[in-house]
Design an enzyme around this catalytic site. Structure first.
Site, PDB file in Angstrom:
ATOM      1  N   LYS A  10       0.950  -1.382   0.054  1.00 31.13           N
ATOM      2  CA  LYS A  10      -0.005   0.211   0.107  1.00 31.13           C
ATOM      3  C   LYS A  10       0.999   1.128   0.112  1.00 31.13           C
ATOM      4  CE  LYS A  10      -4.025  -2.366   2.458  1.00 31.13           C
ATOM      5  NZ  LYS A  10      -4.445  -2.516   3.695  1.00 31.13           N
ATOM      6  N   TYR A  50     -12.242  -3.483  -3.203  1.00 30.93           N
ATOM      7  CA  TYR A  50     -12.891  -3.866  -2.177  1.00 30.93           C
ATOM      8  C   TYR A  50     -14.402  -3.579  -2.466  1.00 30.93           C
ATOM      9  CZ  TYR A  50      -8.527  -3.295   0.732  1.00 30.93           C
ATOM     10  OH  TYR A  50      -7.194  -3.431   1.458  1.00 30.93           O
ATOM     11  N   ARG A 114      -0.451 -14.730   3.585  1.00 31.96           N
ATOM     12  CA  ARG A 114      -1.073 -14.184   4.707  1.00 31.96           C
ATOM     13  C   ARG A 114      -0.170 -14.207   5.865  1.00 31.96           C
ATOM     14  NH1 ARG A 114      -5.946 -11.323   3.794  1.00 31.96           N
ATOM     15  NH2 ARG A 114      -6.934 -12.078   5.865  1.00 31.96           N
ATOM     16  N   THR A 120      -4.509  -8.477  10.505  1.00 36.66           N
ATOM     17  CA  THR A 120      -4.840  -7.103   9.819  1.00 36.66           C
ATOM     18  C   THR A 120      -4.359  -5.915  10.842  1.00 36.66           C
ATOM     19  OG1 THR A 120      -6.729  -8.134   8.910  1.00 36.66           O
ATOM     20  CG2 THR A 120      -6.887  -5.828   9.121  1.00 36.66           C
ATOM     21  N   ARG A 131       3.461  -6.892   9.013  1.00 35.47           N
ATOM     22  CA  ARG A 131       2.729  -5.992   9.921  1.00 35.47           C
ATOM     23  C   ARG A 131       3.117  -5.615  11.384  1.00 35.47           C
ATOM     24  NH1 ARG A 131      -3.136  -7.928   7.387  1.00 35.47           N
ATOM     25  NH2 ARG A 131      -3.243  -6.465   5.555  1.00 35.47           N
ATOM     26  N   ASN A 151      -1.528  -0.720   7.413  1.00 34.15           N
ATOM     27  CA  ASN A 151      -1.105  -1.746   7.686  1.00 34.15           C
ATOM     28  C   ASN A 151      -0.166  -2.446   6.535  1.00 34.15           C
ATOM     29  OD1 ASN A 151      -2.999  -2.474   6.123  1.00 34.15           O
ATOM     30  ND2 ASN A 151      -4.005  -3.929   7.402  1.00 34.15           N
ATOM     31  N   HIS A 154      -1.709  -5.607   1.413  1.00 34.89           N
ATOM     32  CA  HIS A 154      -3.249  -6.513   1.172  1.00 34.89           C
ATOM     33  C   HIS A 154      -2.659  -7.589   0.701  1.00 34.89           C
ATOM     34  CE1 HIS A 154      -6.658  -7.805  -0.322  1.00 34.89           C
ATOM     35  NE2 HIS A 154      -6.109  -8.292  -1.574  1.00 34.89           N
ATOM     36  N   GLU A 165      -8.987 -10.905  -7.923  1.00 33.12           N
ATOM     37  CA  GLU A 165      -8.191  -9.664  -7.644  1.00 33.12           C
ATOM     38  C   GLU A 165      -7.150  -9.448  -8.799  1.00 33.12           C
ATOM     39  OE1 GLU A 165      -8.995  -9.077  -2.775  1.00 33.12           O
ATOM     40  OE2 GLU A 165      -7.141  -9.978  -3.570  1.00 33.12           O
TER      41      GLU A 165
HETATM   42  P1  ADP Z   1      -6.953  -7.832   5.288  1.00 30.64           P
HETATM   43  O1  ADP Z   1      -5.959  -6.445   4.525  1.00 30.64           O
HETATM   44  O2  ADP Z   1      -6.019  -8.406   6.524  1.00 30.64           O
HETATM   45  O3  ADP Z   1      -7.559  -8.701   4.428  1.00 30.64           O
HETATM   46  P2  ADP Z   1      -9.802  -6.751   5.830  1.00 30.64           P
HETATM   47  O4  ADP Z   1     -10.169  -7.519   4.465  1.00 30.64           O
HETATM   48  O5  ADP Z   1     -10.564  -7.299   6.806  1.00 30.64           O
HETATM   49  O6  ADP Z   1      -8.384  -7.241   6.073  1.00 30.64           O
HETATM   50  O7  ADP Z   1      -9.751  -5.362   5.622  1.00 30.64           O
HETATM   51  C1  ADP Z   1      -9.154  -4.665   4.443  1.00 30.64           C
HETATM   52  C2  ADP Z   1      -8.318  -3.304   5.033  1.00 30.64           C
HETATM   53  O8  ADP Z   1      -9.142  -2.418   5.692  1.00 30.64           O
HETATM   54  C3  ADP Z   1      -7.308  -3.654   5.940  1.00 30.64           C
HETATM   55  O9  ADP Z   1      -6.158  -4.038   5.462  1.00 30.64           O
HETATM   56  C4  ADP Z   1      -7.319  -2.457   6.815  1.00 30.64           C
HETATM   57  O10 ADP Z   1      -6.312  -1.662   5.952  1.00 30.64           O
HETATM   58  C5  ADP Z   1      -8.675  -1.718   6.775  1.00 30.64           C
HETATM   59  N1  ADP Z   1      -9.283  -1.958   7.928  1.00 30.64           N
HETATM   60  C6  ADP Z   1     -10.104  -3.433   8.141  1.00 30.64           C
HETATM   61  N2  ADP Z   1     -10.633  -3.050   9.416  1.00 30.64           N
HETATM   62  C7  ADP Z   1     -10.497  -1.934   9.818  1.00 30.64           C
HETATM   63  C8  ADP Z   1     -10.837  -1.194  11.076  1.00 30.64           C
HETATM   64  N3  ADP Z   1     -11.919  -1.657  11.834  1.00 30.64           N
HETATM   65  N4  ADP Z   1     -10.647   0.226  10.972  1.00 30.64           N
HETATM   66  C9  ADP Z   1      -9.860   0.689  10.168  1.00 30.64           C
HETATM   67  N5  ADP Z   1      -9.159   0.149   9.035  1.00 30.64           N
HETATM   68  C10 ADP Z   1      -9.545  -1.244   8.787  1.00 30.64           C
HETATM   69 MG    MG Z   2      -8.998  -8.812   3.058  1.00 28.07          MG
END
Ligand code: ADP
Ligand code: MG
Length: 193
Positions: A10, A50, A114, A120, A131, A151, A154, A165
């Site tokens: 990112k 997303y 992952r 996350t 992370r 973080n 992705h 994707e």
């Molecule tokens: P991942 O990236 O680990 O697959 P998710 O798909 O659940 O996680 O979420 C997508 C992205 O949205 C995360 O990587 C993070 O940047 C952001 N995110 C997720 N949950 C939160 C939250 N509760 N508050 C702020 N940002 C969030």
């Molecule tokens: Mg995700």
């Protein structure tokens, strides 16, 4: 199971000069980089990435609520509304600058990637993961500041997501296959496999 997965470093990873550090971790694990490009995504592309999917958005909201509860902050907010807000915040976050998009290939590439990236929420991501080692943030802080948690990464979470994707970010011509030492180590009878 030989899989391909979509990984995005990112904008914070690019801005902080962490590309080499992050790529090195995947290379050392033995994952093969079969696609790679620097791209500055539009909010629209991030919105497709997303996807506005109620089940996914609700899941994001439920994980946020579970995290808040763990930290002693109960909330009765609708998980779907939280997930939709996070999606809007991600559309802004990922389009603030260039990202490095990758396709990684290898044995169990989706889960292995992952595992290397970690959980996350940076606050609870295991030390030893990207992370956990390289980011400092927390869902609740991000929520107060009305932004997506920073973080760094992705990565696709399962095969159907990976397929969708990869097709969104790469054309078939931008994905290259070639041999690496890891192919020999794992699969070549002459190397004892
Ligand atoms: P991942 O990236 O680990 O697959 P998710 O798909 O659940 O996680 O979420 C997508 C992205 O949205 C995360 O990587 C993070 O940047 C952001 N995110 C997720 N949950 C939160 C939250 N509760 N508050 C702020 N940002 C969030
Ligand atoms: Mg995700």
């Amino acid at each position: 199971m030989i899989e391909k997965t979509l990984v995005i470093i990112k904008p914070d990873g690019v801005q902080r000069g962490l590309l080499g550090e992050i790529l090195g971790r995947f290379e050392r694990a033995g994952l093969k980089i079969v696609g790679m490009k620097l791209a500055w995504p539009s909010e629209e592309l991030v919105g497709q990435h997303y996807a506005d999917d109620d089940d996914y958005n609700r899941g994001v909201g439920e994980r946020a609520l579970a995290n808040a509860k763990e930290h002693g902050t109960e909330s009765s907010e609708d998980p779907l509304a939280i997930g939709q807000r996070v999606r809007a915040a991600n559309m802004k976050y990922l389009s603030t600058g260039p990202v490095l998009a990758l396709v990684l290939k290898g044995n169990t590439a989706i889960q292995t990637t992952r595992n290397i990236i970690g959980g996350t929420n940076p606050l609870s991501a295991d030390i030893g993961t990207i992370r956990g080692d390289l980011s400092v943030d927390d869902f609740s802080q991000a929520d107060i500041e009305k932004r997506a948690v920073r973080n760094l990464m992705h990565a696709s979470s399962e095969p159907a997501e990976a397929e969708r994707e990869i097709a969104l970010w790469f054309t078939a011509e931008e994905i290259h296959d070639y041999q690496t030492v890891m192919d020999k180590v794992l699969h070549d009878p002459a190397w004892g496999a």
